[in-house]
Each structure stands twice: as C-alpha cells, then as structure tokens.
Design a protein around this motif. Structure first.
Motif, PDB file in Angstrom:
ATOM      1  N   ILE A  42       1.417  -1.305   0.016  1.00 56.96           N
ATOM      2  CA  ILE A  42      -0.178  -0.037   0.350  1.00 56.96           C
ATOM      3  C   ILE A  42       1.230   1.116   0.535  1.00 56.96           C
ATOM      4  O   ILE A  42       1.777   0.994   0.921  1.00 56.96           O
ATOM      5  CB  ILE A  42      -0.602   0.251   1.546  1.00 56.96           C
ATOM      6  CG1 ILE A  42      -1.919  -1.360   1.350  1.00 56.96           C
ATOM      7  CG2 ILE A  42      -1.411   1.111   1.102  1.00 56.96           C
ATOM      8  CD1 ILE A  42      -2.848  -1.965   2.082  1.00 56.96           C
ATOM      9  N   VAL A  43       0.653   2.284  -0.686  1.00 58.62           N
ATOM     10  CA  VAL A  43       1.035   3.697  -0.859  1.00 58.62           C
ATOM     11  C   VAL A  43       1.190   4.339   0.263  1.00 58.62           C
ATOM     12  O   VAL A  43      -0.014   4.680   0.420  1.00 58.62           O
ATOM     13  CB  VAL A  43       0.893   4.404  -2.364  1.00 58.62           C
ATOM     14  CG1 VAL A  43       1.722   5.295  -2.122  1.00 58.62           C
ATOM     15  CG2 VAL A  43       1.673   2.892  -3.237  1.00 58.62           C
ATOM     16  N   LEU A  44       2.067   4.910   0.636  1.00 63.71           N
ATOM     17  CA  LEU A  44       1.713   5.732   2.240  1.00 63.71           C
ATOM     18  C   LEU A  44       2.624   6.906   1.860  1.00 63.71           C
ATOM     19  O   LEU A  44       2.342   7.208   0.932  1.00 63.71           O
ATOM     20  CB  LEU A  44       3.413   5.241   3.019  1.00 63.71           C
ATOM     21  CG  LEU A  44       3.493   3.452   3.323  1.00 63.71           C
ATOM     22  CD1 LEU A  44       4.231   3.386   3.521  1.00 63.71           C
ATOM     23  CD2 LEU A  44       2.389   3.526   4.964  1.00 63.71           C
ATOM     24  N   ASN A  45       1.340   7.754   2.698  1.00 63.27           N
ATOM     25  CA  ASN A  45       1.354   9.179   2.758  1.00 63.27           C
ATOM     26  C   ASN A  45       3.024   9.380   2.939  1.00 63.27           C
ATOM     27  O   ASN A  45       2.843   8.869   4.080  1.00 63.27           O
ATOM     28  CB  ASN A  45       0.079   9.799   3.637  1.00 63.27           C
ATOM     29  CG  ASN A  45       0.391  11.326   3.712  1.00 63.27           C
ATOM     30  OD1 ASN A  45       0.535  11.677   3.251  1.00 63.27           O
ATOM     31  ND2 ASN A  45      -0.319  11.970   5.350  1.00 63.27           N
ATOM     32  N   PRO A  46       3.431  10.806   2.567  1.00 66.15           N
ATOM     33  CA  PRO A  46       4.853  11.094   2.617  1.00 66.15           C
ATOM     34  C   PRO A  46       5.036  11.548   4.120  1.00 66.15           C
ATOM     35  O   PRO A  46       5.225  12.704   3.948  1.00 66.15           O
ATOM     36  CB  PRO A  46       5.453  11.372   1.065  1.00 66.15           C
ATOM     37  CG  PRO A  46       4.171  12.164   0.664  1.00 66.15           C
ATOM     38  CD  PRO A  46       2.786  11.533   1.103  1.00 66.15           C
ATOM     39  N   ILE A  47       4.633  11.769   5.491  1.00 63.42           N
ATOM     40  CA  ILE A  47       4.748  12.117   6.291  1.00 63.42           C
ATOM     41  C   ILE A  47       5.795  11.665   7.297  1.00 63.42           C
ATOM     42  O   ILE A  47       6.365  10.204   6.967  1.00 63.42           O
ATOM     43  CB  ILE A  47       3.466  11.983   7.323  1.00 63.42           C
ATOM     44  CG1 ILE A  47       2.709  10.614   7.214  1.00 63.42           C
ATOM     45  CG2 ILE A  47       2.244  13.122   6.075  1.00 63.42           C
ATOM     46  CD1 ILE A  47       1.342  10.687   8.208  1.00 63.42           C
ATOM     47  N   GLY A  48       6.489  12.170   8.016  1.00 60.58           N
ATOM     48  CA  GLY A  48       7.662  11.778   9.096  1.00 60.58           C
ATOM     49  C   GLY A  48       7.203  10.488   9.498  1.00 60.58           C
ATOM     50  O   GLY A  48       7.759   9.367   9.897  1.00 60.58           O
ATOM     51  N   ASP A  49       5.910  10.160  10.378  1.00 61.01           N
ATOM     52  CA  ASP A  49       5.429   9.153  11.344  1.00 61.01           C
ATOM     53  C   ASP A  49       5.050   7.361  10.283  1.00 61.01           C
ATOM     54  O   ASP A  49       5.527   6.403  10.823  1.00 61.01           O
ATOM     55  CB  ASP A  49       3.789   9.085  11.519  1.00 61.01           C
ATOM     56  CG  ASP A  49       3.340   8.565  12.911  1.00 61.01           C
ATOM     57  OD1 ASP A  49       4.612   8.000  13.707  1.00 61.01           O
ATOM     58  OD2 ASP A  49       2.074   8.465  12.416  1.00 61.01           O
ATOM     59  N   ASN A  50       5.661   8.101   8.877  1.00 58.23           N
ATOM     60  CA  ASN A  50       5.449   6.904   8.609  1.00 58.23           C
ATOM     61  C   ASN A  50       7.255   6.535   7.693  1.00 58.23           C
ATOM     62  O   ASN A  50       6.730   5.321   6.849  1.00 58.23           O
ATOM     63  CB  ASN A  50       5.021   7.283   6.965  1.00 58.23           C
ATOM     64  CG  ASN A  50       2.830   6.930   7.142  1.00 58.23           C
ATOM     65  OD1 ASN A  50       2.428   6.282   8.293  1.00 58.23           O
ATOM     66  ND2 ASN A  50       2.079   7.178   5.986  1.00 58.23           N
ATOM     67  N   LEU A  51       7.680   6.722   7.838  1.00 58.41           N
ATOM     68  CA  LEU A  51       9.228   6.809   7.810  1.00 58.41           C
ATOM     69  C   LEU A  51       9.807   5.011   8.011  1.00 58.41           C
ATOM     70  O   LEU A  51      10.371   4.537   7.223  1.00 58.41           O
ATOM     71  CB  LEU A  51      10.245   7.543   8.441  1.00 58.41           C
ATOM     72  CG  LEU A  51      10.473   9.327   7.697  1.00 58.41           C
ATOM     73  CD1 LEU A  51      11.403  10.064   8.774  1.00 58.41           C
ATOM     74  CD2 LEU A  51      10.654   9.210   6.040  1.00 58.41           C
ATOM     75  N   SER A  52       8.845   5.048   9.213  1.00 57.49           N
ATOM     76  CA  SER A  52       9.285   3.377   9.660  1.00 57.49           C
ATOM     77  C   SER A  52       8.458   2.170   9.197  1.00 57.49           C
ATOM     78  O   SER A  52       9.112   1.118   9.487  1.00 57.49           O
ATOM     79  CB  SER A  52       9.176   3.636  11.379  1.00 57.49           C
ATOM     80  OG  SER A  52       8.268   4.119  11.582  1.00 57.49           O
ATOM     81  N   LYS A  53       7.596   2.781   8.084  1.00 55.62           N
ATOM     82  CA  LYS A  53       6.627   1.682   7.830  1.00 55.62           C
ATOM     83  C   LYS A  53       7.354   1.425   6.203  1.00 55.62           C
ATOM     84  O   LYS A  53       6.324   0.527   5.742  1.00 55.62           O
ATOM     85  CB  LYS A  53       5.590   2.371   7.875  1.00 55.62           C
ATOM     86  CG  LYS A  53       4.193   2.832   9.106  1.00 55.62           C
ATOM     87  CD  LYS A  53       3.154   3.477   9.384  1.00 55.62           C
ATOM     88  CE  LYS A  53       2.973   3.699  10.373  1.00 55.62           C
ATOM     89  NZ  LYS A  53       1.723   4.602  10.287  1.00 55.62           N
ATOM     90  N   VAL A  54       7.890   1.792   6.295  1.00 56.57           N
ATOM     91  CA  VAL A  54       8.923   1.813   4.527  1.00 56.57           C
ATOM     92  C   VAL A  54       9.064   0.572   3.561  1.00 56.57           C
ATOM     93  O   VAL A  54      10.083   0.212   4.867  1.00 56.57           O
ATOM     94  CB  VAL A  54       9.483   3.243   3.649  1.00 56.57           C
ATOM     95  CG1 VAL A  54       9.967   2.442   2.434  1.00 56.57           C
ATOM     96  CG2 VAL A  54       9.165   4.402   4.319  1.00 56.57           C
TER      97      VAL A  54
END
Length: 385
Positions: free
Chosen positions: A159-171
């Motif tokens: 799933i494409v992540l919203n490019p925000i700081g909180d999602n860095l760890s989910k890439v």
C-alpha cells in the motif's frame, strides 16, 4: 562613515527588509552624513526568494499547492527563462510559519507541497533548481518531495504510504515511476548552511523537531524512523548519505534531495553573498562597519548561519561587525568563536519577549542610534584633534 547593512530576518517579528529599514533609521539619527549600502540576504531558509529576487530578474510563478498538513494554498517560486533556472524556497509551501502553533506536528507534516512547486518548475522548462532549505515544519527526509516527483513508498502490504514523518518507519519498498527519468537531466542544488547529519544526537529530529511540535517521545521515534528509512534506502538504492554534513537540514530534506535527485549541497550564505556581489562592495568602498543580525544569536549561530558568514567575509577585508538581535543567548567565548566583538540584544529582561517582538522595529532603531551615536562622537573628536 560608510556602513554595510546585511541582516537576516527576526523570525516571527521582522522581515530582513524591515530590519534593514530600522537599522538605517537608527544610523541616520546617529550620523549626520552616513553612507549606507544594504543587502537582502539569507542563509537559504525563510527569505531565500526575497534575497534572490533583489539580485536577479526572474519571473514569480504562483502555483496551487499544499501546505505541510495537506491543505490547499498558493505559493510561489522564481523562474529565470534565460538560464532555465528555478529558485524554490521550501518554507513557502512546507514552512513552520504556515501553521498555527497548535497545529504543528513533525509526525504529520510533509514536503509534498514543495515537490509540487518543483514539478511545476520542471514542466516550465527548468533544468537547474535551487532549493532554499530552512524554516521547515517537516521531518520526512524529503519523502514528500520525492513522492510528488515520481517516487512511491510502499508498506509491507504494497500500500502506498502518505509521505509524512510518521510513515518513515513503515516504508518497505521504494518504486520510481518511469516518467521520472526526466529528473536525470535536472541539476538540483540544496541550499543550506547547517551541518547536521540525518539522525543521531545532532540529527534532524533531536535538534529541530521540538520546535516543530514534537514531544520528547516523538523525537526519539522520529530519530529511529530516520535511521530505519536510511536502512531501506541503503538496501533499495545502494546509497548512504545519512552522515553527510547538512543531510539533516529541513527535517532531512537535504538528505532526500541528495538521495533521490543527486543534489549538490551548497552554502546558502556564500551563494547569496556572491549573488549580491558583496565582495565587490568591500573592494570598491572603504566600509567602516558591517551591521548584521538575526532574531536570536546563540551557540548555533556559528554553525553556518548568515551572521557567521557575514563575519567570515568581513574578516577578509578587516572590517568590524556589529550584530543586533532580538535575544542574545551566547556567552563571551561563543561570541569570540564567531568573531563578533559587538553583539547587542533588544530584549529587556524587565519586559516580556512578546513586547520585544511587537516593538522590534523601534527597538532596533533605538539601539542602533544609541550604539553609533557614541561611535560617531568619538570619530568626530578624533577628526578635530
């Protein structure tokens, strides 16, 4: 006497132009016949476009984009048709000043809006893009800009992540759109003057995230996320720019520009002083004093800020520098390290910080008058002897 006035903005209080006007007013009161040269400058952060616009002729391009939290806004960049060069100020679309204090949240913000500006500049024909970093509300390692320009960041489920700081760890995976190949023909320049790495005690999160609305727990998580994101980058793109001096600028945006677009890091102070031909002013006129300043002078001022750049250049021509600031939080040893003999604050401990910010224009004028009234009186006496 001959004065050269090159201050930075007083963040949240006065623009660089307003600081220049206040200093000029004070000098004209203190000196009956001052010769004053002024330069709008910046260290690559807020005010970058103003500094560029005063020194080159370029078209202002207004674009509908997104603020750090994804709200639609209009922001501008500069485009010089003759050289196919665009000048983008990150703070215009991704800046801290765009958000109310209660809305600031480094976990939820993105540089995507700045990416939209860059994308528009490329469509307009830009082959060189200077991105002035600083004043950001973000901690996304430039993921937002990359997403706007053809990169996708996916989690473990694809799933494409919203490019925000909180999602860095989910890439989990990084993909690049085929149409993004045009980026290979674009020269990117990350304009900034900090030397922080991407993560660690002196990295983007620990040094800057607090002012962007992050609590202690958030800061630790963001720092870990930046380190994790870099590990994904190392695996996917086989590059590691995390320790490059300046990689942590603007919440890691400099790192992202280098990693995704092979941007060259250049000094904002040196770039803009060269653009303004300040060295030529020194060579063509005997300057008695250089006057600079910023909202706060502290230990970080020596880390590539405009004031330090002015001091270093003035040393080459043996010209003393006077710095005026809203708040002075540097001791004598730190001032000596910067090369400053005179640093004057307008803050009065008997009054609130808010008072100083609201009345900054008049306070700067008055303190310049008081300081240089003494100097000009001494000079006048020497001439009479």
């Amino acid at each position: 006497m001959n004065y050269l006035v090159i201050p930075d903005k007083f963040k949240g209080s006065l623009t660089a132009k307003e600081v220049i006007q206040s200093i000029t007013n004070g000098l004209e009161r203190a000196d009956k016949s001052p010769s004053i040269d002024t330069v709008i400058a910046s260290d690559g952060g807020d005010g970058f476009l103003d500094a560029v616009a005063t020194n080159i002729v370029a078209e202002e391009v207004i674009v509908e984009t997104l603020d750090p939290l994804g709200t639609k806004i209009f922001a501008s960049y500069l485009f010089k048709e003759e050289t196919k060069t665009a000048y983008v100020e990150l703070a215009k679309a991704s800046g801290l000043e765009l958000l109310k204090e209660k809305d600031r949240c480094a976990k939820s913000t993105s540089t995507y809006g700045t990416g939209i500006l860059i994308k528009n500049a490329i469509k307009k024909g830009a082959t060189k893009i200077y991105v002035g970093l600083g004043g950001s509300a973000t901690n996304d390692a430039g993921m937002g800009i990359a997403a706007a320009l053809g990169y996708s960041f996916l989690d473990e489920d694809g799933i494409v992540l919203n490019p925000i700081g909180d999602n860095l760890s989910k890439v989990f995976k990084i993909e690049r759109n085929a149409t993004a190949s045009i980026l290979n023909r674009i020269q990117f320049f990350a304009v900034n003057d900090v030397d922080n790495p991407l993560f660690g005690p002196n990295g983007a999160a620990y040094v800057y995230a607090k002012q962007k609305g992050a609590c202690t727990e958030d800061i630790a998580k963001l720092d870990n996320a930046l380190e994790y994101f870099n590990s994904v980058i190392k695996h996917s793109l086989v590059v590691d720019n995390s320790l490059l001096p300046g990689a942590g600028a603007a919440g890691g945006t400099a790192y992202g520009l280098k990693t995704f677009f092979n941007a060259e890091f250049i000094s904002g102070v040196n770039f803009l002083l060269e653009l303004a031909q300040v060295s030529t002013i020194f060579k063509n006129k005997k300057i008695d004093y250089v006057i600079t300043g910023e909202g706060k002078i502290d230990s970080q001022t020596s880390n590539g800020k405009l004031v330090k750049g002015i001091v270093d250049l003035s040393k080459q021509f043996n010209v003393p520098v006077v710095a005026v600031c809203g708040k002075l939080d540097a001791n004598k040893a730190e001032l000596q390290k910067m090369g400053l003999k005179n640093a004057i604050e307008i803050y009065d401990k008997k009054k609130s910080v808010d008072y100083s910010m609201r009345n900054a224009a008049k306070l700067v004028e008055n303190i310049m008058y008081q300081f240089f009234k003494k100097k000009t009186s001494i000079m006048f006496k020497i001439k009479l002897m």
